[in-house]
Design a protein around this motif. Structure first.
Motif, PDB file in Angstrom:
ATOM      1  N   GLU A   1       0.846  -1.190   0.000  1.00 46.73           N
ATOM      2  CA  GLU A   1       0.000   0.000   0.000  1.00 46.73           C
ATOM      3  C   GLU A   1       0.890   1.251   0.000  1.00 46.73           C
ATOM      4  OE1 GLU A   1      -3.390   0.064  -0.167  1.00 46.73           O
ATOM      5  OE2 GLU A   1      -3.123  -2.090  -0.520  1.00 46.73           O
ATOM      6  N   PRO A   2       0.324   2.416  -0.346  1.00 53.29           N
ATOM      7  CA  PRO A   2       1.112   3.656  -0.252  1.00 53.29           C
ATOM      8  C   PRO A   2       1.661   3.822   1.161  1.00 53.29           C
ATOM      9  CG  PRO A   2      -0.949   4.053  -1.401  1.00 53.29           C
ATOM     10  CD  PRO A   2      -1.021   2.656  -0.846  1.00 53.29           C
ATOM     11  N   PHE A   3       2.839   4.400   1.256  1.00 51.83           N
ATOM     12  CA  PHE A   3       3.512   4.612   2.536  1.00 51.83           C
ATOM     13  C   PHE A   3       3.882   6.088   2.653  1.00 51.83           C
ATOM     14  CE2 PHE A   3       6.528   3.531  -0.718  1.00 51.83           C
ATOM     15  CZ  PHE A   3       7.539   4.469  -0.555  1.00 51.83           C
ATOM     16  N   GLY A   4       4.302   6.486   3.833  1.00 53.48           N
ATOM     17  CA  GLY A   4       4.708   7.881   4.033  1.00 53.48           C
ATOM     18  C   GLY A   4       3.587   8.837   3.660  1.00 53.48           C
ATOM     19  N   ASP A   5       3.922   9.831   2.845  1.00 52.74           N
ATOM     20  CA  ASP A   5       2.943  10.846   2.436  1.00 52.74           C
ATOM     21  C   ASP A   5       2.243  10.504   1.120  1.00 52.74           C
ATOM     22  OD1 ASP A   5       3.552  12.405   4.660  1.00 52.74           O
ATOM     23  OD2 ASP A   5       5.136  13.500   3.602  1.00 52.74           O
ATOM     24  N   TYR A   6       2.535   9.338   0.552  1.00 49.27           N
ATOM     25  CA  TYR A   6       1.921   8.965  -0.723  1.00 49.27           C
ATOM     26  C   TYR A   6       0.440   8.656  -0.537  1.00 49.27           C
ATOM     27  CZ  TYR A   6       6.612   8.397  -2.685  1.00 49.27           C
ATOM     28  OH  TYR A   6       7.893   8.605  -3.112  1.00 49.27           O
ATOM     29  N   GLN A   7      -0.314   8.914  -1.594  1.00 50.54           N
ATOM     30  CA  GLN A   7      -1.736   8.586  -1.650  1.00 50.54           C
ATOM     31  C   GLN A   7      -1.942   7.558  -2.768  1.00 50.54           C
ATOM     32  OE1 GLN A   7      -3.953   9.888   0.598  1.00 50.54           O
ATOM     33  NE2 GLN A   7      -2.092  10.745   1.493  1.00 50.54           N
ATOM     34  N   PRO A   8      -3.019   6.790  -2.708  1.00 47.72           N
ATOM     35  CA  PRO A   8      -3.298   5.864  -3.809  1.00 47.72           C
ATOM     36  C   PRO A   8      -3.337   6.621  -5.142  1.00 47.72           C
ATOM     37  CG  PRO A   8      -4.771   5.450  -1.977  1.00 47.72           C
ATOM     38  CD  PRO A   8      -4.037   6.723  -1.659  1.00 47.72           C
ATOM     39  N   ASP A   9      -2.774   6.032  -6.176  1.00 51.74           N
ATOM     40  CA  ASP A   9      -2.664   6.680  -7.477  1.00 51.74           C
ATOM     41  C   ASP A   9      -2.578   5.572  -8.527  1.00 51.74           C
ATOM     42  OD1 ASP A   9      -1.819   7.928  -9.837  1.00 51.74           O
ATOM     43  OD2 ASP A   9      -0.380   9.216  -8.840  1.00 51.74           O
ATOM     44  N   PRO A  10      -3.449   5.561  -9.527  1.00 52.95           N
ATOM     45  CA  PRO A  10      -3.391   4.510 -10.539  1.00 52.95           C
ATOM     46  C   PRO A  10      -2.091   4.529 -11.352  1.00 52.95           C
ATOM     47  CG  PRO A  10      -4.942   6.215 -11.191  1.00 52.95           C
ATOM     48  CD  PRO A  10      -4.525   6.516  -9.778  1.00 52.95           C
ATOM     49  N   ASN A  11      -1.344   5.622 -11.276  1.00 52.03           N
ATOM     50  CA  ASN A  11      -0.076   5.729 -11.995  1.00 52.03           C
ATOM     51  C   ASN A  11       1.126   5.380 -11.129  1.00 52.03           C
ATOM     52  OD1 ASN A  11      -1.023   6.849 -14.629  1.00 52.03           O
ATOM     53  ND2 ASN A  11      -1.839   8.399 -13.248  1.00 52.03           N
ATOM     54  N   SER A  12       0.886   4.980  -9.882  1.00 55.85           N
ATOM     55  CA  SER A  12       1.970   4.638  -8.959  1.00 55.85           C
ATOM     56  C   SER A  12       1.864   3.191  -8.506  1.00 55.85           C
ATOM     57  CB  SER A  12       1.942   5.537  -7.710  1.00 55.85           C
ATOM     58  OG  SER A  12       2.350   6.840  -8.020  1.00 55.85           O
ATOM     59  N   LYS A  13       3.019   2.542  -8.471  1.00 54.09           N
ATOM     60  CA  LYS A  13       3.150   1.186  -7.931  1.00 54.09           C
ATOM     61  C   LYS A  13       4.055   1.320  -6.703  1.00 54.09           C
ATOM     62  CE  LYS A  13       4.851  -3.398  -9.295  1.00 54.09           C
ATOM     63  NZ  LYS A  13       3.639  -4.195  -9.335  1.00 54.09           N
ATOM     64  N   PHE A  14       3.625   0.761  -5.593  1.00 53.82           N
ATOM     65  CA  PHE A  14       4.365   0.818  -4.347  1.00 53.82           C
ATOM     66  C   PHE A  14       4.889  -0.578  -4.042  1.00 53.82           C
ATOM     67  CE2 PHE A  14       1.105   4.083  -4.308  1.00 53.82           C
ATOM     68  CZ  PHE A  14       1.858   5.221  -4.082  1.00 53.82           C
ATOM     69  N   MET A  15       6.153  -0.649  -3.629  1.00 59.27           N
ATOM     70  CA  MET A  15       6.781  -1.934  -3.324  1.00 59.27           C
ATOM     71  C   MET A  15       7.590  -1.798  -2.044  1.00 59.27           C
ATOM     72  SD  MET A  15       8.021  -3.092  -7.154  1.00 59.27           S
ATOM     73  CE  MET A  15       8.020  -4.873  -6.811  1.00 59.27           C
ATOM     74  N   THR A  16       7.776  -2.910  -1.350  1.00 63.20           N
ATOM     75  CA  THR A  16       8.521  -2.877  -0.099  1.00 63.20           C
ATOM     76  C   THR A  16       9.312  -4.170   0.063  1.00 63.20           C
ATOM     77  OG1 THR A  16       8.331  -2.224   2.218  1.00 63.20           O
ATOM     78  CG2 THR A  16       6.730  -3.834   1.417  1.00 63.20           C
ATOM     79  N   LEU A  17      10.336  -4.079   0.892  1.00 62.18           N
ATOM     80  CA  LEU A  17      11.189  -5.226   1.226  1.00 62.18           C
ATOM     81  C   LEU A  17      11.479  -5.180   2.713  1.00 62.18           C
ATOM     82  CD1 LEU A  17      13.182  -7.543   0.335  1.00 62.18           C
ATOM     83  CD2 LEU A  17      14.927  -5.747   0.157  1.00 62.18           C
ATOM     84  N   VAL A  18      11.190  -6.276   3.412  1.00 60.60           N
ATOM     85  CA  VAL A  18      11.568  -6.407   4.813  1.00 60.60           C
ATOM     86  C   VAL A  18      13.017  -6.906   4.815  1.00 60.60           C
ATOM     87  CG1 VAL A  18      11.139  -7.609   6.979  1.00 60.60           C
ATOM     88  CG2 VAL A  18       9.218  -6.825   5.572  1.00 60.60           C
ATOM     89  N   LEU A  19      13.879  -6.192   5.527  1.00 62.05           N
ATOM     90  CA  LEU A  19      15.300  -6.515   5.533  1.00 62.05           C
ATOM     91  C   LEU A  19      15.643  -7.513   6.613  1.00 62.05           C
ATOM     92  CD1 LEU A  19      16.720  -2.910   5.060  1.00 62.05           C
ATOM     93  CD2 LEU A  19      16.494  -4.698   3.330  1.00 62.05           C
ATOM     94  N   GLU A  20      16.357  -8.523   6.218  1.00 57.20           N
ATOM     95  CA  GLU A  20      16.895  -9.497   7.185  1.00 57.20           C
ATOM     96  C   GLU A  20      18.158  -8.893   7.768  1.00 57.20           C
ATOM     97  OE1 GLU A  20      15.528 -12.641   7.666  1.00 57.20           O
ATOM     98  OE2 GLU A  20      13.913 -12.199   6.247  1.00 57.20           O
ATOM     99  N   GLN A  21      18.294  -8.940   9.061  1.00 53.24           N
ATOM    100  CA  GLN A  21      19.486  -8.348   9.696  1.00 53.24           C
ATOM    101  C   GLN A  21      20.598  -9.347   9.850  1.00 53.24           C
ATOM    102  OE1 GLN A  21      19.917  -5.036  10.305  1.00 53.24           O
ATOM    103  NE2 GLN A  21      17.909  -4.765   9.385  1.00 53.24           N
TER     104      GLN A  21
END
Length: 153
Positions: free
Chosen positions: A133-153
């Motif tokens: 989903e959008p993070f930070g100050d981003y809002q849903p937008d059909p022109n935006s793709k949001f991606m994330t990675l959980v980092l292994e320590q």
């Protein structure tokens, strides 16, 4: 290829970022362009790296600190002449290693949804990023793709 923190003063890196911004505006509606200009990339919350061989700038990437454990990837770009040489993979691996060394637990990014961005989607997915989903100050937008990675320590 040498990857180093860049002060955003060289003409080669400025040209690459201008090309990046021009492509973003040519590909996405203005309200959906979240690429940063040189001045914005100089903010203290951002670390900016360039990859070069000699005097040739091959690519760049930035890490924006969103919180003490969450970072955002910004301004990932490979020059046209350096495409398909593994520059983006090396820059991304460098950024991920740096984020882990800072104790970040998560990296996120916003990119476009248009076909122009399909290589970026593939690169991030190959490195374990998943849609989110959008993070930070981003809002849903059909022109935006949001991606994330959980980092292994």
């Amino acid at each position: 290829m040498e990857i180093k923190i860049d002060d955003l003063q060289g003409s080669g890196i400025i040209r690459l970022l201008e090309e990046h911004l021009a492509d973003m505006h040519a590909t996405s509606p203005a309200e959906s362009v979240h690429a940063l200009d040189v001045k914005a990339l100089q903010h203290p919350s951002i670390t900016f790296w360039s990859a070069a061989e000699g005097n040739s700038v091959l690519g760049c990437v930035a890490l924006k600190s969103l919180s003490c454990d969450h970072g955002e990837i910004k301004s990932m770009r490979t020059s046209g002449a350096a495409r398909n040489r593994g520059v983006a993979t090396k820059l991304l691996n460098h950024l991920i290693a740096d984020a882990k060394s800072r104790g970040f637990k998560q990296l996120s990014l916003e990119t476009g949804t248009q076909a122009f961005f399909s290589a970026a989607h593939g690169l991030y997915a190959k490195h374990g990023f998943v849609d989110c989903e959008p993070f930070g100050d981003y809002q849903p937008d059909p022109n935006s793709k949001f991606m994330t990675l959980v980092l292994e320590q």
